[in-house]
Design an enzyme around this catalytic site. Structure first.
Site, mmCIF file in Angstrom:
data_model
loop_
_atom_site.group_PDB
_atom_site.id
_atom_site.type_symbol
_atom_site.label_atom_id
_atom_site.label_comp_id
_atom_site.label_asym_id
_atom_site.label_seq_id
_atom_site.Cartn_x
_atom_site.Cartn_y
_atom_site.Cartn_z
ATOM 1 C CG ASP A 153 -7.896 -3.808 4.028
ATOM 2 O OD1 ASP A 153 -8.388 -2.836 4.626
ATOM 3 O OD2 ASP A 153 -6.784 -3.779 3.475
ATOM 4 C CG HIS A 206 -5.087 -2.870 6.717
ATOM 5 N ND1 HIS A 206 -5.112 -2.376 5.430
ATOM 6 C CD2 HIS A 206 -4.297 -2.018 7.423
ATOM 7 C CE1 HIS A 206 -4.391 -1.277 5.367
ATOM 8 N NE2 HIS A 206 -3.876 -1.046 6.562
ATOM 9 C CB SER A 260 -1.499 0.866 5.002
ATOM 10 O OG SER A 260 -2.672 1.376 5.552
#
Length: 317
Positions: free
Chosen positions: A251, A281, A157
């Protein structure tokens, strides 16, 4: 959405960990909730991994780092790892077992970096810490009994953003070539209104509103024109290290991964997109309760092994 059933259970447990007024809490309270969530799914470190807490010099003082070294590996390569958390959350503890499991499975060492967080330390603080950590591990790899010629960067991320950005920075400096980049559902700065960002604007685990909030907290606005904060703003992708980029089906950052890999491949960089079906995610935390999550993680372990771990040792020998 045909989300994996075990991931649906993970989503329910995750949502229950956050109070209804989470968004209105002070940042320290939000971080405490996030840390509790990470502990809820952490599990135990695997056997056979030696763990050391160290510090690297940084522009604002010492940067805490944690080295995970497989005991059976002799002078392993190393992955410099940056945790996720929207540039606001996360720590050495939040991703502790993920890093330990990566090291145990791949035969590579993993060096996790506790970079500075927003809003106390907005951009470019995290970027500066990432650069300092890479400089430090490059200079000290031999002293740490790591192989200096096999250093990769990675993260999930927000951490994927920092790792990808390091590849451009290292290339510009003419630094020794990185062995690879391992990016896990990375935030790479694809503009919110880009026509290629259209498939999954909102999903369990991360929504576009969440992304705007994190970007505003880190950057002061939801957008930026600085490639140091958004690697997809770079124009030249030639000469970057090989990349294994994992995206998940549900996501909003899936598009970032797909665009990045396409640009790397167009520049003749070895790059692989690993799109994991049925996952969301933040799925890394679900490895203890989801077979699909374990399969996704196994793909990361295999990729890291090929970059700097067991497979790299075998091919070099």
């Amino acid at each position: 959405m045909t989300i994996d059933p075990e991931i649906q259970s993970f989503i329910a447990l995750s949502e229950a960990a956050f109070p209804p007024d989470f968004a209105g809490l002070a940042i320290p309270q939000q971080r405490a909730c996030y840390a509790a969530l990470c502990r809820r799914f952490a599990g135990q470190r695997p056997q056979g991994v030696a763990v050391r807490d160290l510090v690297a010099p940084g522009p604002a003082g010492e940067i805490p780092v944690r080295l995970y070294r497989p005991e059976a590996s002799e002078r392993p390569g190393v992955l410099l790892y940056f945790h996720g958390g929207g540039y606001v959350f996360g720590s050495l503890e939040s991703h502790d077992t993920s890093c330990a499991d990566l090291a145990a499975g791949s035969g590579a060492a993993v060096l996790s970096v506790d970079y500075r967080l927003a809003p106390e330390h907005p951009f470019p603080a995290a970027v500066e810490d990432a650069r300092s950590a890479l400089t430090w591990v490059t200079r000290n790899a031999a002293r740490l009994d790591l192989e200096p010629g096999r250093i990769a960067v990675g993260g999930d991320s927000a951490g994927g953003n920092l790792a990808a950005g390091l590849c451009f920075w290292a290339r510009a400096r003419g630094a020794p070539a990185l062995a690879g980049q391992l990016l896990i559902y990375p935030d790479l700065g694809l503009p919110f209104d880009d026509p290629q960002r259209c498939r999954t604007a909102d999903a369990p685990g991360l929504s576009r509103a969440d992304m705007r909030h994190y970007h505003e907290t880190w950057l002061g606005s939801p957008g930026t024109d600085d490639p140091a904060a958004a690697p997809l703003l770079h124009r030249d992708y030639a000469g970057l290290p090989p990349a294994f980029v994992q995206a998940v089906q549900y996501d909003p950052l899936r598009d970032d991964a797909e665009v990045y890999v396409a640009r790397l491949q167009a520049a003749r960089v070895a790059a692989w997109l690993d799109l994991q079906p049925g996952l969301i995610h933040g799925y890394l935390r679900a490895r203890g309760m989801s077979a699909a999550a374990r399969r996704g993680f196994a793909a990361l372990v295999s990729a890291l092994s090929g970059m700097v771990g067991h497979s790299a040792v075998i091919s070099a020998g």
